[in-house]
Design a protein around this motif. Structure first.
Motif, mmCIF file in Angstrom:
data_model
loop_
_atom_site.group_PDB
_atom_site.id
_atom_site.type_symbol
_atom_site.label_atom_id
_atom_site.label_comp_id
_atom_site.label_asym_id
_atom_site.label_seq_id
_atom_site.Cartn_x
_atom_site.Cartn_y
_atom_site.Cartn_z
ATOM 1 N N LEU A 160 -2.306 -0.442 1.406
ATOM 2 C CA LEU A 160 -2.504 -0.036 0.024
ATOM 3 C C LEU A 160 -1.447 0.962 -0.432
ATOM 4 O O LEU A 160 -0.934 0.877 -1.556
ATOM 5 C CB LEU A 160 -3.897 0.564 -0.149
ATOM 6 N N MET A 161 -1.088 1.901 0.422
ATOM 7 C CA MET A 161 -0.075 2.877 0.050
ATOM 8 C C MET A 161 1.283 2.214 -0.140
ATOM 9 O O MET A 161 2.072 2.604 -1.015
ATOM 10 C CB MET A 161 0.003 3.972 1.117
ATOM 11 N N GLU A 211 -9.779 -1.874 -10.334
ATOM 12 C CA GLU A 211 -9.625 -2.686 -9.134
ATOM 13 C C GLU A 211 -8.152 -2.870 -8.816
ATOM 14 O O GLU A 211 -7.342 -3.100 -9.718
ATOM 15 C CB GLU A 211 -10.277 -4.057 -9.309
ATOM 16 N N LEU A 212 -7.826 -2.759 -7.534
ATOM 17 C CA LEU A 212 -6.469 -2.987 -7.059
ATOM 18 C C LEU A 212 -6.481 -4.207 -6.159
ATOM 19 O O LEU A 212 -7.210 -4.258 -5.172
ATOM 20 C CB LEU A 212 -5.949 -1.771 -6.277
ATOM 21 N N ASP A 213 -5.690 -5.227 -6.502
ATOM 22 C CA ASP A 213 -5.567 -6.431 -5.691
ATOM 23 C C ASP A 213 -4.644 -6.129 -4.519
ATOM 24 O O ASP A 213 -3.482 -5.782 -4.709
ATOM 25 C CB ASP A 213 -4.997 -7.573 -6.541
ATOM 26 N N HIS A 214 -5.151 -6.269 -3.285
ATOM 27 C CA HIS A 214 -4.351 -5.928 -2.112
ATOM 28 C C HIS A 214 -3.127 -6.822 -1.971
ATOM 29 O O HIS A 214 -2.086 -6.382 -1.471
ATOM 30 C CB HIS A 214 -5.206 -6.063 -0.845
ATOM 31 N N LYS A 215 -3.231 -8.085 -2.387
ATOM 32 C CA LYS A 215 -2.130 -9.024 -2.188
ATOM 33 C C LYS A 215 -0.997 -8.805 -3.177
ATOM 34 O O LYS A 215 0.176 -8.787 -2.807
ATOM 35 C CB LYS A 215 -2.648 -10.461 -2.303
ATOM 36 N N THR A 216 -1.337 -8.649 -4.448
ATOM 37 C CA THR A 216 -0.310 -8.538 -5.482
ATOM 38 C C THR A 216 0.001 -7.103 -5.877
ATOM 39 O O THR A 216 1.043 -6.840 -6.461
ATOM 40 C CB THR A 216 -0.750 -9.298 -6.739
ATOM 41 N N GLY A 217 -0.920 -6.178 -5.577
ATOM 42 C CA GLY A 217 -0.734 -4.803 -6.027
ATOM 43 C C GLY A 217 -1.095 -4.609 -7.485
ATOM 44 O O GLY A 217 -0.917 -3.529 -8.034
#
Length: 231
Positions: free
Chosen positions: A201-202, A95-101
């Motif tokens: 995301l990128m 899982e990748l957290d969009h806010k923190t990366g």
């Protein structure tokens, strides 16, 4: 007689409120107490109104409504839920957290099945990496995690552990359902939302694990899958 009935009804309501107070979870009780006041005032006003004291009862009802409205206005806004992207392979779910990366993963198979990557030390992660030698897609995903958490891990890797450092072969065509999960979007999201999620995301991936990582490649693929009908 009407007043007596109203008082009995109000007493029953108060007893019910006390019972709820005693049995309530302390964490939820504080929030419940904030709304109990205007509710009791409204009930008392309704009881007084019912026995013919419309003036006093109406004032109490209006006061209860104003009290409740003020509480709603002063209530802090709930923060929006965090958006997350999910990438799954045969042995890992990341899982990748969009806010923190930030990245977190769960091991789905093997000796370390059920463990969270964040709870594993470097030695355990390296053992998992070797264990995944026959699963290049899962290995590439683990490399992405290791690059972010232990940037120098490759220097200490065993000589034969360099296998699979290139782009792993795909495990078949990505479905739209998978693409939506990877970009953290609801099914049916507009093309503009797809592009926005991909760009965000990128940007998160670039400073931490580089745009050539397996995860970045999956994000690019997800965008292409969802925009294939918009070209």
């Amino acid at each position: 007689m009407g007043i007596l009935i109203a008082l009995v009804a109000l007493l029953l309501v108060l007893l019910g409120a006390v019972t709820i107070f005693v049995r309530a979870d302390p964490a939820k009780m504080a929030d419940g107490l904030k709304t109990l006041g205007p509710i009791l005032l409204a009930l008392a006003g309704a009881a007084i109104f019912a026995v013919g004291r419309s003036g006093l009862g109406g004032i109490m009802l209006v006061g209860a409504a104003a009290w409740y409205a003020t509480m709603r206005m002063n209530r802090p806004a709930q923060p929006p839920p965090r958006k997350r992207s999910t990438v799954r392979t045969a042995a890992l779910e990341m899982e990748l957290d969009h806010k923190t990366g930030g990245l977190e993963g769960l091991v789905l198979a093997g000796r370390h099945e059920g463990k969270m990557l964040g709870a594993m030390n470097l030695a355990e992660l390296q053992h998992l990496y070797r264990e995944l030698s026959g699963d290049p897609e899962s290995r590439q995903l683990l490399e992405t995690y290791l690059d972010g958490r232990f940037p120098v891990w490759r220097k200490n890797a065993e000589p034969d552990s360099g296998e699979g450092l290139g782009v792993a072969p795909g495990a078949g065509a990505m479905t739209k359902e998978e693409a939506y999960k990877i970009l953290g979007l609801e099914a049916g999201a507009a093309a503009a939302d797809v592009r926005k999620a991909h760009r965000r995301l990128m940007q998160r991936l670039h400073p931490d694990i580089g745009g050539t990582s397996f995860l970045a490649a999956r994000i690019n693929e997800a965008k292409d899958v969802l925009l294939s009908n918009h070209n």
